[in-house]
Design a protein around this motif. Sequence first.
Motif, short mmCIF file in Angstrom:
data_model
loop_
_atom_site.label_atom_id
_atom_site.label_comp_id
_atom_site.label_asym_id
_atom_site.label_seq_id
_atom_site.Cartn_x
_atom_site.Cartn_y
_atom_site.Cartn_z
N ASP A 6 0.82 -1.22 0.00
CA ASP A 6 0.00 0.00 0.00
C ASP A 6 0.85 1.27 0.00
O ASP A 6 0.46 2.29 -0.58
CB ASP A 6 -0.94 0.01 1.21
N ASP A 7 2.01 1.22 0.66
CA ASP A 7 2.88 2.40 0.67
C ASP A 7 3.42 2.68 -0.72
O ASP A 7 3.52 3.84 -1.14
CB ASP A 7 4.03 2.21 1.67
N ALA A 8 3.78 1.62 -1.44
CA ALA A 8 4.25 1.80 -2.82
C ALA A 8 3.15 2.37 -3.69
O ALA A 8 3.39 3.25 -4.54
CB ALA A 8 4.76 0.47 -3.38
N TYR A 9 1.90 1.88 -3.50
CA TYR A 9 0.77 2.41 -4.27
C TYR A 9 0.51 3.87 -3.92
O TYR A 9 0.10 4.67 -4.78
CB TYR A 9 -0.47 1.56 -4.01
N ALA A 10 0.79 4.27 -2.67
CA ALA A 10 0.66 5.66 -2.26
C ALA A 10 1.85 6.50 -2.71
O ALA A 10 1.94 7.69 -2.38
CB ALA A 10 0.50 5.75 -0.74
N LEU A 11 2.75 5.88 -3.47
CA LEU A 11 3.92 6.54 -4.05
C LEU A 11 4.84 7.09 -2.97
O LEU A 11 5.38 8.20 -3.08
CB LEU A 11 3.49 7.64 -5.03
N GLY A 12 5.05 6.27 -1.94
CA GLY A 12 5.95 6.65 -0.85
C GLY A 12 7.37 6.93 -1.30
O GLY A 12 8.06 7.77 -0.72
N ASP A 13 7.80 6.23 -2.36
CA ASP A 13 9.15 6.47 -2.90
C ASP A 13 9.16 7.54 -3.98
O ASP A 13 10.21 7.79 -4.58
CB ASP A 13 9.72 5.16 -3.47
N HIS A 14 8.02 8.13 -4.23
CA HIS A 14 7.91 9.11 -5.33
C HIS A 14 7.22 10.39 -4.84
O HIS A 14 6.32 10.92 -5.51
CB HIS A 14 7.14 8.49 -6.50
N GLY A 15 7.64 10.85 -3.68
CA GLY A 15 7.13 12.12 -3.18
C GLY A 15 5.66 12.14 -2.87
O GLY A 15 5.03 13.21 -2.88
N GLY A 16 5.08 10.96 -2.62
CA GLY A 16 3.66 10.89 -2.35
C GLY A 16 2.80 11.25 -3.55
O GLY A 16 1.61 11.54 -3.41
N GLY A 17 3.40 11.23 -4.74
CA GLY A 17 2.66 11.54 -5.95
C GLY A 17 2.53 13.02 -6.25
O GLY A 17 1.86 13.40 -7.22
N ASN A 58 0.00 20.43 -16.92
CA ASN A 58 -1.14 21.18 -16.45
C ASN A 58 -1.57 20.71 -15.05
O ASN A 58 -2.10 21.49 -14.26
CB ASN A 58 -2.31 21.02 -17.43
N ALA A 59 -1.30 19.43 -14.75
CA ALA A 59 -1.64 18.88 -13.44
C ALA A 59 -0.56 19.14 -12.40
O ALA A 59 -0.67 18.68 -11.26
CB ALA A 59 -1.89 17.38 -13.56
N GLY A 60 0.48 19.85 -12.78
CA GLY A 60 1.50 20.25 -11.81
C GLY A 60 2.72 19.37 -11.74
O GLY A 60 3.52 19.49 -10.80
N ASP A 89 10.76 9.72 -12.06
CA ASP A 89 9.82 8.82 -11.39
C ASP A 89 9.33 7.71 -12.32
O ASP A 89 9.18 6.56 -11.90
CB ASP A 89 8.63 9.61 -10.85
N ALA A 90 9.07 8.05 -13.57
CA ALA A 90 8.63 7.06 -14.55
C ALA A 90 8.90 7.62 -15.94
O ALA A 90 9.07 8.84 -16.11
CB ALA A 90 7.15 6.73 -14.39
N ILE A 91 8.94 6.74 -16.91
CA ILE A 91 9.15 7.12 -18.31
C ILE A 91 7.84 6.96 -19.06
O ILE A 91 7.10 6.00 -18.83
CB ILE A 91 10.24 6.23 -18.95
N ILE A 92 7.56 7.89 -19.95
CA ILE A 92 6.40 7.80 -20.83
C ILE A 92 6.93 7.63 -22.25
O ILE A 92 7.80 8.39 -22.69
CB ILE A 92 5.53 9.05 -20.73
N CYS A 93 6.42 6.64 -22.96
CA CYS A 93 6.94 6.39 -24.31
C CYS A 93 5.87 5.72 -25.17
O CYS A 93 4.87 5.22 -24.65
CB CYS A 93 8.19 5.52 -24.26
N PRO A 94 6.06 5.69 -26.49
CA PRO A 94 5.12 4.98 -27.35
C PRO A 94 5.16 3.48 -27.09
O PRO A 94 6.13 2.95 -26.54
CB PRO A 94 5.63 5.29 -28.77
N SER A 95 4.10 2.79 -27.49
CA SER A 95 4.10 1.33 -27.50
C SER A 95 4.55 0.79 -28.85
O SER A 95 4.93 -0.38 -28.96
CB SER A 95 2.70 0.79 -27.20
N ALA A 96 4.48 1.63 -29.86
CA ALA A 96 4.89 1.28 -31.22
C ALA A 96 5.10 2.59 -31.96
O ALA A 96 4.58 3.62 -31.54
CB ALA A 96 3.83 0.43 -31.92
N PRO A 97 5.82 2.57 -33.07
CA PRO A 97 6.04 3.82 -33.80
C PRO A 97 4.87 4.21 -34.68
O PRO A 97 4.98 5.15 -35.47
CB PRO A 97 7.29 3.52 -34.64
N TYR A 98 3.75 3.50 -34.56
CA TYR A 98 2.57 3.77 -35.37
C TYR A 98 1.34 3.32 -34.60
O TYR A 98 1.43 2.62 -33.58
CB TYR A 98 2.63 3.03 -36.71
#
Length: 563
Positions: free
Chosen positions: A303-314, A347-349, A456-465
Amino acid sequence: MSWKALVEEKRQRQAASIPQDWLIKTPPASQLDVIPVPAECGLLSPQELEITDTIDVGVLLRKLASGEWSAVEVTTAFYKRAIVAHQLVNCLTEIFVEKALARAAELDAYLKTNGKVVGPLHGLPISLKDQHRIKGLETTMGYVSWIGQYADKNSVLVDVLYEAGAVPFVQTNVPQTLMWPETFNNVFGRTLNPHNRTLTSGGSSGGEGALIALRGSPLGVGSDVGGSIRIPSTFNGLYGLRPSFNRVPYAGATNSLEGQESVVSVFGPISNSLNGIKLFMQAVIAGKPWLKDPRALRKVWDDDAYALGDHGGGKGLCFGILWDDGQVVPHPPVRRALEMVQAAIQNAGHKVVKWEPFKHKEICTLLPKIWNAASAEDFEAVTSAIKEPIISSMVPSEDDSTIETEVSLFRPDEKDKGISAYQMWQLHKELLSLRQEYLDHWEGTVSITGTGRPVDAIICPSAPYAAPPHGKNWNVDYTMVWNSLDSVACVVPVTKVDISRDVATQREGTFYSDIDKRHFESYDPEIYTNAPIGVQVIGRPQEEEAVIAMAEIIDAALSGFKK
């Protein structure tokens, strides 16, 4: 019997397993988008449409637990919709209506007698990729050679789902051998994309992707060794999670390349609901799979990991965006989806930095060498007894055009037929070294985030198309790099191809390669009409809880952002 006779007999049995009063008048092949058909075909009652149109798995479970909807009602509704989906896109393999409804009736009786649910997934229909053994049923995994082999017991994950109160009710189509990012085999044929039937549903969990997109199942289980959960999830506009090795039990299921332990296949959920992804993981982990599968990790839901305890609490997260992998630049609609995500999370900060494709080419060159070290022998061992042909291309027989890298990537060539144990060890050593370098690189990003933490995390495509035409899904580098690193990856749907906005553009500068140039020149937005686009959210190994939480943050940001 010849292999063709076996196929004919199997197809006849499958057709006979479908209740005849569930057959509909199917639309002509010229109707590409069949997403509206289940609601319009007249087969489902208003209540059945309400049930199957309930996207949030948590809502379904609450109504089942309260008795507002019975398990029999919910299972019947999804079964009817699954059969409609099958008639539209050919997504099912095993159909066992009586067995599933008997299970649902048992759950209803238990709830009525005891006043409580069997488990956290009480009464929920769950579809399973055609790898999961269910006692008394066949699991062909797209092989003619496995027709007629009936399971004498369930695989571990099926047992865990039954104990959680779920209702397994269909199995779904896969490519022969599983080692394709599309879905076609000699037994059941090809699965189509319901958003545009000229496009692939992806693979190897393509049957799951197509079924769930048509809301013929609220939650399904796919597998992923190079992108086989994330590619169908993206191509069909769904959420999907690739967990780390052994977080979800695999014992007792069928598979390809068994014994290859360097980059192993994993099971994970696919759903129209991100909440469904979370609830699946919580339920499976609560079932203590490590007591049933010797490789399953002894790791409870954190539950602490889901609350992003290692990521500034989200709060004030920093995401890295991978705009391209240094090998093939994504098409315009994929770029637009990344820009939408960037704008929404800012936009979400939250903060965004550019993520460089650190040694992605080396990683993506190495993994096929590991796959192909003995894959030719593996495929031959299964097919040789009845001389079943090994499929060498996903291109429809009437179309001989494809990018020639397809066969060399997904099928071993002559030089790949066998290497020594020592040579395999060297590949494993090289992969371990690359994992160490990538870890160090990620840790080093603490200097650019401004949060005091690495990205904290990477955002990337799942495919180039977006989902390409059948036989044209030739690039899996954007997904398989994360299998090699054992990174947790969750797909979040973003948008669809818009032919008025996603126009072909001029490319400035040089191309990475001839393949990159050809890929750029092949883009035509008309080809990808109505195709969904999603992104991956990438975390560290064993960070399932945190990745799900960050995917929720991104999904909420997209929902609340005025595009």
